[in-house]
Design an enzyme around this catalytic site. Structure first.
Site, PDB file in Angstrom:
ATOM      1  N   CYS A 114      -6.045  -0.685  11.546  1.00  0.00           N
ATOM      2  CA  CYS A 114      -4.307  -0.103  11.684  1.00  0.00           C
ATOM      3  C   CYS A 114      -3.853   1.119  13.149  1.00  0.00           C
ATOM      4  O   CYS A 114      -2.637   1.184  13.112  1.00  0.00           O
ATOM      5  CB  CYS A 114      -4.673   1.047  10.469  1.00  0.00           C
ATOM      6  SG  CYS A 114      -5.302   0.089   9.197  1.00  0.00           S
ATOM      7  N   HIS A 254       2.373   3.244  11.411  1.00  0.00           N
ATOM      8  CA  HIS A 254       1.635   1.691  10.446  1.00  0.00           C
ATOM      9  C   HIS A 254       2.336   1.605   8.493  1.00  0.00           C
ATOM     10  O   HIS A 254       1.874   2.391   8.325  1.00  0.00           O
ATOM     11  CB  HIS A 254       0.142   2.398  10.438  1.00  0.00           C
ATOM     12  CG  HIS A 254      -1.143   1.624   9.335  1.00  0.00           C
ATOM     13  ND1 HIS A 254      -0.989   0.144   9.259  1.00  0.00           N
ATOM     14  CD2 HIS A 254      -1.964   1.994   8.359  1.00  0.00           C
ATOM     15  CE1 HIS A 254      -1.669  -0.352   7.670  1.00  0.00           C
ATOM     16  NE2 HIS A 254      -2.315   0.919   8.110  1.00  0.00           N
ATOM     17  N   ASN A 284      -0.199  -4.223   3.008  1.00  0.00           N
ATOM     18  CA  ASN A 284      -1.495  -3.812   4.607  1.00  0.00           C
ATOM     19  C   ASN A 284      -1.802  -4.999   5.368  1.00  0.00           C
ATOM     20  O   ASN A 284      -2.588  -5.417   4.379  1.00  0.00           O
ATOM     21  CB  ASN A 284      -1.614  -2.970   3.545  1.00  0.00           C
ATOM     22  CG  ASN A 284      -2.543  -2.119   5.274  1.00  0.00           C
ATOM     23  OD1 ASN A 284      -2.722  -2.291   6.261  1.00  0.00           O
ATOM     24  ND2 ASN A 284      -3.002  -0.439   4.224  1.00  0.00           N
TER      25      ASN A 284
END
Lengths: 332, 90
Positions: A114, A254, A284
């Protein structure tokens, strides 16, 4: 020379997993709860035979279609992935051939999650600012869905597959700023809290192999790490840039999940209209969340040339990083 | 969620009840009745990793307490969790 982001494209696989799909599998988690807590209604899932490199290839081809850049102009490929095609060779080398790029390109993978897009921008900026490359194809791609256990509702509710392709070009410095500003951070003590333990040289015992091929996530520890690391990282990058929070026009973090982003926003003191969130329809996607959000922010008119933009990535490692751009320049 | 603008102005005796109401709100519609101090966390409907994140978020924003996930994991009952939050995470 300094670096600019010339163009971004992204690609998500067709198959989707909805909150309703998950609620049918996990009746104790109503669809409304999944959606309200994570902010995610659909995640895209790659077919079993589709690898991250396949997603990256489509994203890169979209980029070539959308710009006048020729393949011969590219002189470096950076691929951020934690789901490479093979242990070796580097998937970036395979992509050089698949994309029909010339043999004079440099190509390398780097294994980050990430935080990966920030590190990719930092590597690209370094290559450009030192004259090692003029036009860089930065690719972020992952198929985390292949690491998720069927019965692990927490990870399946969050992660989706996807890839982004980012073109970074060298331009003459405009005299206002000479170099990019980055802040990085690492704390390897957090490694076990987000881990796929099999697949490398330090494999688990054979009897535990099936489970160790899956992602193990300790959500509360990741949350605690994020609340410790991100506010401090933001202070550090602002200090390096000689700026204060109020000077930033847009924050793109993120896209972990809406709950974490909202808590961070309130904790740091960022106005809601300055925080761009784009996670509902893709989930995500690890290192691709920030470039996807940048693409969407630009498409929606929330991100325009000259804006001061702060990007922050954080997660697996633990690893984190931040930068401040004067969009689309990698310097502020 | 129960909104407490300044938890420091609530008496110690009331804080326990306030936290129980807040925890009930976090658990949502699946928790039909207000939680009691003696309730075991593992028996609460909706007690899962997402709920733990919300408790950590509540502790941070309303009580200015950074909860250690390992300490939360050692809590067995609502009373244990309440004491952890109200004691500042120690």
């Amino acid at each position: 020379m300094s670096a600019v982001i010339q163009h971004i494209e992204y690609f998500l696989p067709d198959s989707i997993l909805t909150a309703e799909d998950l609620a049918r599998e996990f009746p104790e988690w109503p669809a409304e709860k999944i959606q309200s807590k994570t902010g995610i209604s659909t995640r895209h899932i790659a077919a079993p035979a589709v690898c991250a490199s396949d997603l990256a290839t489509v994203a890169a081809e979209k980029l070539f279609c959308a710009t006048s850049v020729t393949r011969g102009e590219i002189d470096f490929i950076l691929l951020c992935t934690q789901s490479p095609d093979y242990v070796l060779p580097a998937t970036a080398c395979i992509l050089q051939d698949r994309l029909g790029l010339p043999n004079h390109v440099g190509a390398m993978d780097f294994n980050l999650g990430c935080s990966g897009f920030i590190y990719g921008l930092g590597l690209a900026a370094g290559l450009v600012e030192t004259g090692q490359a003029n036009l860089i194809l930065l690719l972020t791609a992952d198929t985390y869905s292949k690491y998720l256990q069927t019965e692990d509702k927490a990870t399946r509710a969050i992660f989706g597959d996807g890839a982004a392709a980012i073109l970074i070009r060298s331009v003459p410095s405009d005299g206002r700023s000479e170099r990019s500003i980055f802040q990085y951070g690492t704390d390897g003590k957090g490694a076990p809290n987000l881990m796929v333990s099999a697949g490398g040289s330090r494999d688990a015992e054979p009897e535990g192999l099936a489970q160790s091929r899956c992602l193990m996530m300790n959500g509360p520890e990741i949350f605690a790490f994020t609340m410790r690391a991100v506010p401090h990282c933001i202070e550090q990058v602002l200090s390096k840039a000689g700026k204060v929070l109020a000077e930033i026009d847009l924050f793109v973090f993120h896209q972990a999940n809406t709950f974490i982003l909202e808590h961070l926003r309130r904790k740091i003191g960022i106005a809601p209209e300055k925080m761009f969130i784009w996670i509902e329809h893709c989930g995500n996607t690890v290192s691709s969340t920030i470039p996807i959000a940048l693409y969407e922010a630009q498409r929606q008119g929330r991100l325009t040339n000259g804006m001061q933009v702060m990007l922050v990535g954080f997660g697996v490692g633990y690893s984190w990083g931040a930068t401040i751009l004067r969009w689309p320049q990698l310097s502020c | 969620m129960s909104q407490i603008s300044d938890i420091s102005r609530v008496s110690t005796g009331e804080k326990h009840d306030v936290f129980c109401r807040q925890l009930t709100d976090i658990l949502g519609v699946q928790q039909k009745e207000m939680v009691k101090g003696s309730d075991r966390l593992s028996s609460l409907k909706g007690w899962d990793s997402l709920t733990i994140l919300e408790v950590m978020s509540l502790a941070d924003s309303a009580y200015r307490v950074d909860l250690d996930p390992e300490r939360i994991a050692r809590c067995q009952t609502v009373d244990d969790l309440t004491r952890l939050v109200l004691s500042g995470g120690e």
